[in-house]
Design an enzyme around this catalytic site. Sequence first.
Site, PDB file in Angstrom:
ATOM      1  N   HIS A 186      -0.428  -1.559  14.429  1.00 37.63           N
ATOM      2  CA  HIS A 186      -1.377  -0.486  14.187  1.00 37.63           C
ATOM      3  C   HIS A 186      -2.738  -0.879  14.755  1.00 37.63           C
ATOM      4  O   HIS A 186      -3.178  -2.015  14.575  1.00 37.63           O
ATOM      5  CB  HIS A 186      -1.546  -0.244  12.690  1.00 37.63           C
ATOM      6  CG  HIS A 186      -0.248  -0.050  11.972  1.00 37.63           C
ATOM      7  ND1 HIS A 186       0.610   0.976  12.264  1.00 37.63           N
ATOM      8  CD2 HIS A 186       0.340  -0.751  10.973  1.00 37.63           C
ATOM      9  CE1 HIS A 186       1.670   0.896  11.476  1.00 37.63           C
ATOM     10  NE2 HIS A 186       1.541  -0.144  10.680  1.00 37.63           N
ATOM     11  N   HIS A 198      -6.096  -1.840   3.468  1.00 38.99           N
ATOM     12  CA  HIS A 198      -5.808  -0.633   2.684  1.00 38.99           C
ATOM     13  C   HIS A 198      -4.835  -0.911   1.549  1.00 38.99           C
ATOM     14  O   HIS A 198      -3.859  -1.645   1.695  1.00 38.99           O
ATOM     15  CB  HIS A 198      -5.292   0.523   3.540  1.00 38.99           C
ATOM     16  CG  HIS A 198      -4.053   0.252   4.352  1.00 38.99           C
ATOM     17  ND1 HIS A 198      -3.555  -0.998   4.604  1.00 38.99           N
ATOM     18  CD2 HIS A 198      -3.199   1.100   4.982  1.00 38.99           C
ATOM     19  CE1 HIS A 198      -2.469  -0.903   5.354  1.00 38.99           C
ATOM     20  NE2 HIS A 198      -2.235   0.343   5.590  1.00 38.99           N
ATOM     21  N   TYR A 233       8.805   0.944  10.192  1.00 39.00           N
ATOM     22  CA  TYR A 233       9.084   2.097   9.329  1.00 39.00           C
ATOM     23  C   TYR A 233      10.565   2.430   9.339  1.00 39.00           C
ATOM     24  O   TYR A 233      11.191   2.451  10.413  1.00 39.00           O
ATOM     25  CB  TYR A 233       8.324   3.335   9.821  1.00 39.00           C
ATOM     26  CG  TYR A 233       6.835   3.236   9.731  1.00 39.00           C
ATOM     27  CD1 TYR A 233       6.187   3.376   8.507  1.00 39.00           C
ATOM     28  CD2 TYR A 233       6.066   3.013  10.863  1.00 39.00           C
ATOM     29  CE1 TYR A 233       4.803   3.284   8.425  1.00 39.00           C
ATOM     30  CE2 TYR A 233       4.690   2.924  10.787  1.00 39.00           C
ATOM     31  CZ  TYR A 233       4.059   3.063   9.564  1.00 39.00           C
ATOM     32  OH  TYR A 233       2.700   2.967   9.485  1.00 39.00           O
ATOM     33  N   HIS A 288       0.831  -1.206   0.000  1.00 40.35           N
ATOM     34  CA  HIS A 288       0.000   0.000   0.000  1.00 40.35           C
ATOM     35  C   HIS A 288       0.862   1.250   0.000  1.00 40.35           C
ATOM     36  O   HIS A 288       2.085   1.185   0.184  1.00 40.35           O
ATOM     37  CB  HIS A 288      -0.937   0.008   1.220  1.00 40.35           C
ATOM     38  CG  HIS A 288      -0.241   0.177   2.539  1.00 40.35           C
ATOM     39  ND1 HIS A 288       0.134  -0.886   3.322  1.00 40.35           N
ATOM     40  CD2 HIS A 288       0.172   1.279   3.225  1.00 40.35           C
ATOM     41  CE1 HIS A 288       0.720  -0.449   4.429  1.00 40.35           C
ATOM     42  NE2 HIS A 288       0.759   0.874   4.395  1.00 40.35           N
ATOM     43  N   GLU A 316       7.813   1.220   4.575  1.00 40.53           N
ATOM     44  CA  GLU A 316       7.261   0.364   5.629  1.00 40.53           C
ATOM     45  C   GLU A 316       7.333  -1.084   5.167  1.00 40.53           C
ATOM     46  O   GLU A 316       7.170  -1.373   3.974  1.00 40.53           O
ATOM     47  CB  GLU A 316       5.795   0.715   5.933  1.00 40.53           C
ATOM     48  CG  GLU A 316       5.246  -0.109   7.130  1.00 40.53           C
ATOM     49  CD  GLU A 316       3.766   0.105   7.436  1.00 40.53           C
ATOM     50  OE1 GLU A 316       3.066   0.752   6.630  1.00 40.53           O
ATOM     51  OE2 GLU A 316       3.295  -0.397   8.473  1.00 40.53           O
ATOM     52  N   HIS A 348       4.578   7.302   3.000  1.00 42.11           N
ATOM     53  CA  HIS A 348       5.391   6.088   2.873  1.00 42.11           C
ATOM     54  C   HIS A 348       4.794   5.126   1.863  1.00 42.11           C
ATOM     55  O   HIS A 348       3.612   5.198   1.533  1.00 42.11           O
ATOM     56  CB  HIS A 348       5.561   5.384   4.228  1.00 42.11           C
ATOM     57  CG  HIS A 348       4.304   4.752   4.786  1.00 42.11           C
ATOM     58  ND1 HIS A 348       3.497   5.377   5.713  1.00 42.11           N
ATOM     59  CD2 HIS A 348       3.729   3.541   4.568  1.00 42.11           C
ATOM     60  CE1 HIS A 348       2.483   4.579   6.030  1.00 42.11           C
ATOM     61  NE2 HIS A 348       2.601   3.453   5.346  1.00 42.11           N
TER      62      HIS A 348
END
Lengths: 303, 303, 303, 303
Positions: free
Chosen positions: A242, A196, A251, A150, A261, A210
């Site tokens: 998360h 996502h 990250y 993503h 990431e 990112h």
Amino acid sequence: MGILRLSHVEVRCPDLELSVAYYTEVVGLIETARESDRVWLKGWDEQQHHSMILRYAPTYGLETLGFKVAEMSDLDEYQERIEQAGISTKRLAAGELGKGSGETLRFTAPSGHVVDLVHGMRQVGNMLPLHNPPPEPLGLTGIHPPRIDHVFLMCEDVDGATTFFTDVLDFRLTEQIVSDDGYQLVTFLERTHTPHDLAFVTGPNAAFHHVAYWVDDWNELRRAADLCAFHGVRIDAGPTRHGATRGWGLYFFDPAGNRNEMYTGGYWADPDREPVTWTEAEMGRAIFYYEGVVDQRFLTEHS
Amino acid sequence: MGILRLSHVEVRCPDLELSVAYYTEVVGLIETARESDRVWLKGWDEQQHHSMILRYAPTYGLETLGFKVAEMSDLDEYQERIEQAGISTKRLAAGELGKGSGETLRFTAPSGHVVDLVHGMRQVGNMLPLHNPPPEPLGLTGIHPPRIDHVFLMCEDVDGATTFFTDVLDFRLTEQIVSDDGYQLVTFLERTHTPHDLAFVTGPNAAFHHVAYWVDDWNELRRAADLCAFHGVRIDAGPTRHGATRGWGLYFFDPAGNRNEMYTGGYWADPDREPVTWTEAEMGRAIFYYEGVVDQRFLTEHS
Amino acid sequence: MGILRLSHVEVRCPDLELSVAYYTEVVGLIETARESDRVWLKGWDEQQHHSMILRYAPTYGLETLGFKVAEMSDLDEYQERIEQAGISTKRLAAGELGKGSGETLRFTAPSGHVVDLVHGMRQVGNMLPLHNPPPEPLGLTGIHPPRIDHVFLMCEDVDGATTFFTDVLDFRLTEQIVSDDGYQLVTFLERTHTPHDLAFVTGPNAAFHHVAYWVDDWNELRRAADLCAFHGVRIDAGPTRHGATRGWGLYFFDPAGNRNEMYTGGYWADPDREPVTWTEAEMGRAIFYYEGVVDQRFLTEHS
Amino acid sequence: MGILRLSHVEVRCPDLELSVAYYTEVVGLIETARESDRVWLKGWDEQQHHSMILRYAPTYGLETLGFKVAEMSDLDEYQERIEQAGISTKRLAAGELGKGSGETLRFTAPSGHVVDLVHGMRQVGNMLPLHNPPPEPLGLTGIHPPRIDHVFLMCEDVDGATTFFTDVLDFRLTEQIVSDDGYQLVTFLERTHTPHDLAFVTGPNAAFHHVAYWVDDWNELRRAADLCAFHGVRIDAGPTRHGATRGWGLYFFDPAGNRNEMYTGGYWADPDREPVTWTEAEMGRAIFYYEGVVDQRFLTEHS
């Protein structure tokens, strides 16, 4: 099927050789083509020509991002819709953006990002035979994520960017962080039934937060962190979880300053799944579930 | 989008209470409804009413399997296509198959299995709030897989069943094991861009090989094996890796004799990905990558 | 402190080059010395010269095994005790058994195995600097276990062998499998407060069941199984859990036919911990906790 | 064998009920005894009566720490040595410090900490049968580490404290962080052949930095972090890796403000292994290998 998934990003770097060394040796992407000012790379398990283009530029940042569409006719349909939304578009023939590139519909989204919809990128295979393949080729180096996952973008008007991507491009909202006065601070959008493929966070237009590659599990995040530390790569945050997406991530920064990431986990999102909403007060948990707070640097450092 | 994914299976069991105890306490599914001869269950993270129905019956086996479609109009379109293929269909209104059931299109596939296409099954949520949810509810028991993953069916004519599911129902072939004389022995079919939502293996028509739930990683397979052994559940094979799909699995039997799998891993399959072919000589590696051979029991024991 | 731990094994192989290639490239041990008929190897994190010696021989099997003692005076004390037990001993000066070897006390145990107690084996370091070391050197290949863990031997009289090792050599019994008529079928003995450094299983005198190296977790066992399968190494059993020791293991064979294990897990065993006893009826669970039965091949195939 | 390992810590808390709830429900220790002002707890796999005592007090901090010795005669020998070092000692009979306590030798170390050497603490078993045990009891809650691992203390003169523990109590130095002007900033000391049972870091005398329990792998650290976040426990750092010890850890605070760690990994340390030295410039990597820097809060916040 329309847009299938995130196809690739084109990232700027002032020292092309240094960035190539980093992306091939530390991240472990595979170089598939090279010109004087651009290098094409892919995750080892990706079938298509590239998921990352490194472009020589005086500074860092995101040049373009691309989504893959299922059919050539999707390009025509989206072109019509985007123009009806008052945004001009451009068609680029296969190969026009480099030898491996597909037929491309290019436009600038309301968030200020140059977006390509692509069909027919050259297929180069995933380094494994089509008969009796082992699960992984031997001799991969570095973190070697199998594929892109993503991209996280910044823009001033997250509500507006989100509406464009959901209404015009058929993305679905999975999660959102909403300010106390009702604005979307962060939105998570998908086409792949994962949490996502694309996310927006409040910040300057056209800014890049990112790009994430997929790794297979929490243990691979640890291995990625070991490799970053070993090679002196600056780790920004993680390994952590998360709250939003429930995924785990690490990250760190490429030599030009673009944030990477490595991401894993998450859930399956049917189209009829109701979005999850995070309040501003819980933004810390939404982003860094273990720490419970977001370092301001994380939100303000971008490219 | 048509068929989205595997929705549910309906499984026979001669001792309903024993099977319910096993599926809720060892497997850790959630009971959502109960009638005298049927109990509805779901994985904790599933939003919909059920992914498994236990049905009282004098023996074991598969009663029906269901796929979820994106739109009500998909039912009409598939009904037309299926009837054009010479197969009779039946429509069942929402609730007709039980309180949580959706609008259903029912038919018998050429493989002999009763298949339901479903739209609008009741949504019951995933046990988490829609605002600021934690990643998992507290107090889950047993293996507690988040969701159903795939189903493995048997039939005499794998080529024929595969053609029906790809041509009429838009499934895509990801992998196949082909006999030396050119017949498909096993086929892997997907709608979710994962390695398989449905697979066929040569055997008696209408027979059921296993249903698989997803677990999050290799470590969860170990935990599943620990729980099976602790509870005296008969483990059939694994934890092991599959050559085909690259996934990892653990097989074991429910108290009625229906085979379960806990599955994880695999890859992302774009629609334009070329299928992988395994030769008959490498069938062992295709199924049990570590052992390299398939126990005949694994292929001949079914329900 | 007396005997500290298992130091090394010397293993026979009819094709020395093939065995070296296997142990360095698949297992990932480090070669530290070579003569025409012997090659010395160690796990990457071992500080001492070797934990495995491959010796050219017309067949496979175990030539000797060695335990490390803390002080030179331990050799004298054990020599006296062993001779008092009616067993003749031999002293070998440092270097006499090869350039890296330490001062050695050699004898033949009641089980028929040639045992060395060693002090002062040459220290060669663990491939990492003594200042500011990274956690692991770069460029390790294969499974690359950090160190040797335990050895499993066979003998006719397990009770007798166990008594010798506990009474004369101060080993402690952690677990045992006892036959219905009261004989020890398998015993687990330790000096390192881990579940076992040495184990005996009923079988022919002087026979060798397996040598185990330590890997760091269950995920490393999976990686080991992937590498074995990739390289065509014959996997014997696992990845699985043992009931006895609670550890996880993967068994496979070297090219000569000597069984290897990669092992992890287990518990901390204080000297005052009471031993665990397994009944003959539960021998399956004791050895293969997931499967619940022991393949006769596992017990009868040895070297 | 002398000192075997860290036996237990006694920790102060102003709200005993709250701390008991935290240690039993979030950490998942087992309560074994209770008086009005003290509660005894142990890790589930510990055989002995307790590894943690919670003591009611107006503030937080460490009351005492205890090491287990192998033989009663060890108490006499250490008593003589400690008194020869000019430190007064006190003997406490079994039961005198609570019903489960063993024969105890108490003294105050040069670092200002009250230290108990203990023999014969009551054995209560590890919740598993001694015949045919499963690998883990059913129904454990929270993080449920199997056992205590190490303790981190602060003092003004790390060199002096280290010398006392190595010279008088036979601890061995495994790693040290040394200042540019040659003083020991942090030292790691062991009796168990693991990287540390005890460590000293520069700070106020008698201060307590953290107590660590062992968990089995990196995945258990993730589970621990999930549970801390779920229960609103303040996470201080991690999951991360340490450069020194190579282990992985997660730091968080009990309700009174005492720092806990869940720790895993590390290496095997023979007595003849040379210590590793970290320079002051690399102290960041030594403590937090991924982040590369130490938050001052981590060094200055203690109890």
